[in-house]
Each structure stands twice: as structure tokens, then as C-alpha cells.
Design a protein around this motif. Structure first.
Motif, PDB file in Angstrom:
ATOM      1  N   LEU A  32       0.858  -1.153   0.098  1.00 30.61           N
ATOM      2  CA  LEU A  32      -0.107   0.085   0.192  1.00 30.61           C
ATOM      3  C   LEU A  32       0.851   1.261   0.127  1.00 30.61           C
ATOM      4  CD1 LEU A  32      -3.037   0.811   0.479  1.00 30.61           C
ATOM      5  CD2 LEU A  32      -2.278   1.123   2.775  1.00 30.61           C
ATOM      6  N   MET A  33       0.750   2.172  -0.869  1.00 30.79           N
ATOM      7  CA  MET A  33       1.472   3.388  -0.946  1.00 30.79           C
ATOM      8  C   MET A  33       0.669   4.528  -0.768  1.00 30.79           C
ATOM      9  SD  MET A  33       4.498   2.106  -1.838  1.00 30.79           S
ATOM     10  CE  MET A  33       5.220   3.783  -2.305  1.00 30.79           C
ATOM     11  N   GLY A  34       1.378   5.531  -0.191  1.00 29.23           N
ATOM     12  CA  GLY A  34       0.737   6.850   0.338  1.00 29.23           C
ATOM     13  C   GLY A  34       1.561   7.878   0.420  1.00 29.23           C
ATOM     14  N   TRP A  35       0.988   9.156   0.163  1.00 30.52           N
ATOM     15  CA  TRP A  35       1.584  10.506   0.324  1.00 30.52           C
ATOM     16  C   TRP A  35       0.813  11.053   1.781  1.00 30.52           C
ATOM     17  CZ3 TRP A  35       5.045  12.369  -2.601  1.00 30.52           C
ATOM     18  CH2 TRP A  35       5.390  11.784  -3.935  1.00 30.52           C
ATOM     19  N   TYR A  36       1.768  11.709   2.183  1.00 32.07           N
ATOM     20  CA  TYR A  36       1.757  12.301   3.657  1.00 32.07           C
ATOM     21  C   TYR A  36       2.293  13.783   3.793  1.00 32.07           C
ATOM     22  CZ  TYR A  36       1.186   7.350   5.185  1.00 32.07           C
ATOM     23  OH  TYR A  36       0.419   6.134   5.315  1.00 32.07           O
ATOM     24  N   ARG A  37       1.947  14.685   4.426  1.00 32.03           N
ATOM     25  CA  ARG A  37       2.496  15.965   4.537  1.00 32.03           C
ATOM     26  C   ARG A  37       2.661  16.486   5.779  1.00 32.03           C
ATOM     27  NH1 ARG A  37      -2.690  19.213   1.511  1.00 32.03           N
ATOM     28  NH2 ARG A  37      -3.958  19.210   3.545  1.00 32.03           N
ATOM     29  N   LYS A  42       3.239  21.496  12.376  1.00 30.85           N
ATOM     30  CA  LYS A  42       1.918  20.581  12.532  1.00 30.85           C
ATOM     31  C   LYS A  42       2.567  19.315  12.577  1.00 30.85           C
ATOM     32  CE  LYS A  42      -1.507  23.896  10.875  1.00 30.85           C
ATOM     33  NZ  LYS A  42      -2.647  23.860   9.800  1.00 30.85           N
ATOM     34  N   GLN A  43       1.581  18.352  12.811  1.00 25.67           N
ATOM     35  CA  GLN A  43       1.903  17.000  12.903  1.00 25.67           C
ATOM     36  C   GLN A  43       1.806  16.420  11.248  1.00 25.67           C
ATOM     37  OE1 GLN A  43      -0.482  14.982  15.697  1.00 25.67           O
ATOM     38  NE2 GLN A  43       1.370  14.937  17.074  1.00 25.67           N
ATOM     39  N   ARG A  44       2.437  15.517  11.130  1.00 26.76           N
ATOM     40  CA  ARG A  44       2.465  14.617   9.592  1.00 26.76           C
ATOM     41  C   ARG A  44       0.993  14.096   9.721  1.00 26.76           C
ATOM     42  NH1 ARG A  44       7.520  10.926   7.548  1.00 26.76           N
ATOM     43  NH2 ARG A  44       8.219  13.091   8.525  1.00 26.76           N
ATOM     44  N   GLU A  45       0.446  14.223   8.387  1.00 32.86           N
ATOM     45  CA  GLU A  45      -0.787  13.808   8.302  1.00 32.86           C
ATOM     46  C   GLU A  45      -1.127  13.139   6.901  1.00 32.86           C
ATOM     47  OE1 GLU A  45      -3.755  16.940   7.850  1.00 32.86           O
ATOM     48  OE2 GLU A  45      -2.786  17.934   6.185  1.00 32.86           O
ATOM     49  N   LEU A  46      -1.902  12.144   6.783  1.00 34.77           N
ATOM     50  CA  LEU A  46      -2.008  11.187   5.754  1.00 34.77           C
ATOM     51  C   LEU A  46      -2.676  12.236   4.704  1.00 34.77           C
ATOM     52  CD1 LEU A  46      -2.319   8.763   4.134  1.00 34.77           C
ATOM     53  CD2 LEU A  46      -4.375   8.281   5.291  1.00 34.77           C
ATOM     54  N   VAL A  47      -2.455  12.002   3.315  1.00 36.36           N
ATOM     55  CA  VAL A  47      -2.907  12.937   2.301  1.00 36.36           C
ATOM     56  C   VAL A  47      -3.658  11.833   1.333  1.00 36.36           C
ATOM     57  CG1 VAL A  47      -2.550  14.233   0.257  1.00 36.36           C
ATOM     58  CG2 VAL A  47      -1.223  14.418   2.177  1.00 36.36           C
ATOM     59  N   ALA A  48      -3.260  10.790   0.752  1.00 32.08           N
ATOM     60  CA  ALA A  48      -3.634   9.905  -0.018  1.00 32.08           C
ATOM     61  C   ALA A  48      -3.310   8.342   0.306  1.00 32.08           C
ATOM     62  CB  ALA A  48      -3.777  10.308  -1.344  1.00 32.08           C
ATOM     63  N   LEU A  49      -3.903   7.440   0.133  1.00 32.00           N
ATOM     64  CA  LEU A  49      -3.357   6.016  -0.219  1.00 32.00           C
ATOM     65  C   LEU A  49      -3.828   5.428  -1.462  1.00 32.00           C
ATOM     66  CD1 LEU A  49      -4.462   4.914   3.447  1.00 32.00           C
ATOM     67  CD2 LEU A  49      -1.909   5.488   2.643  1.00 32.00           C
ATOM     68  N   ILE A  50      -3.005   4.475  -1.916  1.00 30.34           N
ATOM     69  CA  ILE A  50      -3.414   3.477  -2.900  1.00 30.34           C
ATOM     70  C   ILE A  50      -2.955   2.306  -2.725  1.00 30.34           C
ATOM     71  CG2 ILE A  50      -1.532   4.238  -4.418  1.00 30.34           C
ATOM     72  CD1 ILE A  50      -3.339   4.183  -6.950  1.00 30.34           C
ATOM     73  N   ALA A  51      -3.930   1.242  -2.825  1.00 25.94           N
ATOM     74  CA  ALA A  51      -3.554  -0.194  -2.574  1.00 25.94           C
ATOM     75  C   ALA A  51      -3.194  -0.747  -3.884  1.00 25.94           C
ATOM     76  CB  ALA A  51      -4.849  -0.861  -2.612  1.00 25.94           C
ATOM     77  N   TYR A  92       5.887  17.102   1.546  1.00 24.15           N
ATOM     78  CA  TYR A  92       5.116  15.891   1.132  1.00 24.15           C
ATOM     79  C   TYR A  92       5.850  14.863   1.073  1.00 24.15           C
ATOM     80  CZ  TYR A  92       1.053  18.679  -0.016  1.00 24.15           C
ATOM     81  OH  TYR A  92      -0.122  19.410   0.000  1.00 24.15           O
ATOM     82  N   TYR A  93       5.729  13.585   1.644  1.00 21.06           N
ATOM     83  CA  TYR A  93       6.568  12.446   1.928  1.00 21.06           C
ATOM     84  C   TYR A  93       5.845  11.323   1.350  1.00 21.06           C
ATOM     85  CZ  TYR A  93       8.938  15.259   5.456  1.00 21.06           C
ATOM     86  OH  TYR A  93       9.571  15.921   6.068  1.00 21.06           O
ATOM     87  N   CYS A  94       6.548  10.454   0.694  1.00 25.24           N
ATOM     88  CA  CYS A  94       5.795   8.965   0.113  1.00 25.24           C
ATOM     89  C   CYS A  94       6.344   7.937   1.165  1.00 25.24           C
ATOM     90  CB  CYS A  94       6.271   8.801  -1.078  1.00 25.24           C
ATOM     91  SG  CYS A  94       7.742   8.597  -1.614  1.00 25.24           S
ATOM     92  N   SER A  95       5.515   7.034   1.339  1.00 28.60           N
ATOM     93  CA  SER A  95       5.698   5.801   2.057  1.00 28.60           C
ATOM     94  C   SER A  95       4.839   4.462   1.512  1.00 28.60           C
ATOM     95  CB  SER A  95       5.160   6.330   3.592  1.00 28.60           C
ATOM     96  OG  SER A  95       5.457   5.181   4.253  1.00 28.60           O
ATOM     97  N   ASN A  96       5.688   3.556   2.058  1.00 29.42           N
ATOM     98  CA  ASN A  96       4.829   2.233   1.820  1.00 29.42           C
ATOM     99  C   ASN A  96       4.065   1.836   3.087  1.00 29.42           C
ATOM    100  OD1 ASN A  96       6.993   1.531   3.186  1.00 29.42           O
ATOM    101  ND2 ASN A  96       7.188  -0.366   2.418  1.00 29.42           N
ATOM    102  N   GLY A  97       3.172   2.691   3.712  1.00 33.23           N
ATOM    103  CA  GLY A  97       2.419   2.469   4.812  1.00 33.23           C
ATOM    104  C   GLY A  97       3.270   2.609   6.160  1.00 33.23           C
ATOM    105  N   GLY A  98       4.454   3.363   6.001  1.00 30.97           N
ATOM    106  CA  GLY A  98       4.981   3.476   7.221  1.00 30.97           C
ATOM    107  C   GLY A  98       6.452   2.912   7.471  1.00 30.97           C
ATOM    108  N   SER A  99       6.648   1.878   6.589  1.00 30.96           N
ATOM    109  CA  SER A  99       8.101   1.187   7.007  1.00 30.96           C
ATOM    110  C   SER A  99       9.069   1.959   6.410  1.00 30.96           C
ATOM    111  CB  SER A  99       7.930  -0.036   6.373  1.00 30.96           C
ATOM    112  OG  SER A  99       6.866  -0.989   7.106  1.00 30.96           O
ATOM    113  N   TYR A 100       8.956   2.483   5.261  1.00 28.37           N
ATOM    114  CA  TYR A 100      10.037   3.291   4.519  1.00 28.37           C
ATOM    115  C   TYR A 100       9.409   4.719   4.072  1.00 28.37           C
ATOM    116  CZ  TYR A 100      12.647  -1.059   4.043  1.00 28.37           C
ATOM    117  OH  TYR A 100      13.397  -2.288   4.384  1.00 28.37           O
ATOM    118  N   TRP A 101      10.424   5.830   4.209  1.00 27.20           N
ATOM    119  CA  TRP A 101       9.853   7.178   3.959  1.00 27.20           C
ATOM    120  C   TRP A 101      10.882   7.642   2.879  1.00 27.20           C
ATOM    121  CZ3 TRP A 101       5.322   9.222   5.860  1.00 27.20           C
ATOM    122  CH2 TRP A 101       4.909   8.527   6.981  1.00 27.20           C
ATOM    123  N   GLY A 102      10.472   8.399   1.918  1.00 25.63           N
ATOM    124  CA  GLY A 102      11.084   9.199   1.105  1.00 25.63           C
ATOM    125  C   GLY A 102      11.745  10.384   1.984  1.00 25.63           C
TER     126      GLY A 102
END
Length: 111
Positions: A32-37, A42-51, A92-102
Motif C-alpha cells: 500500500l503506497m501513500g502520500w503524507y504531508r 503541525k504533525q504529519r498527516e495522511l494525504v492519500a493512499l493507494i492499494a 510531502y512524503y511518500c511511504s509504503n505504509g510507514g515502513s519506509y519514507w522518502g
């Protein structure tokens, strides 16, 4: 490099930007991949996820304006951002669900 984000920059309110995140195949194909910001102060927040199959989920604040997509052949996830608002300004950060971060890419929207 596991995740490499790009595409940030300066945009005017109402404008568009497209972010891309290239990932290592080992962490992309089954994730599952996601964008956060994270905005200043402010705290990091979820923007969007894609399965893997393409189903998506968005934060209420970006619904109808942002579109997440993935190209499984290129191990890349995208975030098309339209109708940008000053409050979209963040790293903006990308992540695979929190395990790895750009490393993050800065988006600045001017009013």
C-alpha cells in the motif's frame, strides 16, 4: 535509495503540481503506497493512499482536488494536485505504509 520523491515546488493558489515517488521494486510491488504531508508546526498527516489493485483513499481536505495513482511497471506512485490552496503548503512524503519514507519534497502555494 528506497523511496525518492520529486516534483515539489512553488505554485500559485488554484494551480497544479504533480509529485512522483520512485520506489525500489522490493518495497513497492506488494505495498500500500501513500502520500503524507507535514506543514510547519503541525504533525504529519495522511494525504492519500493507494492499494496494489488501485483502490484509493483521501483525506477530506484534498478530496476532489488531489489524485493518487501508481504505475506498477515503473514502481512509481504519483500525486496530482489541482486547485492548490495556501494551506496545502507542506513537505510531502511518500511511504509504503510507514515502513519506509522518502526524503520529502517541499510544496509551497502562494496566495
Amino acid at each position: 535509495v528506497q523511496l525518492q520523491a520529486s516534483g515539489g515546488g512553488l505554485a500559485q493558489a488554484g494551480g497544479s503540481l504533480r509529485l512522483a515517488c520512485a520506489a525500489s521494486a522490493s518495497i513497492f510491488r506488494f505495498s500500500l503506497m501513500g502520500w503524507y504531508r507535514q506543514a510547519p508546526g503541525k504533525q504529519r498527516e495522511l494525504v492519500a493512499l493507494i492499494a496494489i489493485g488501485g483502490s484509493t483513499n483521501y483525506a477530506d481536505s484534498v478530496k476532489g482536488r488531489f489524485t493518487i495513482s501508481r504505475d506498477n511497471a515503473k514502481n512509481t506512485v504519483y500525486l496530482q494536485m489541482n486547485s492548490l490552496k495556501p494551506e496545502d503548503t507542506a513537505v510531502y512524503y511518500c511511504s509504503n505504509g510507514g515502513s519506509y519514507w522518502g526524503q520529502g519534497t517541499l510544496v509551497t502555494v502562494s496566495s
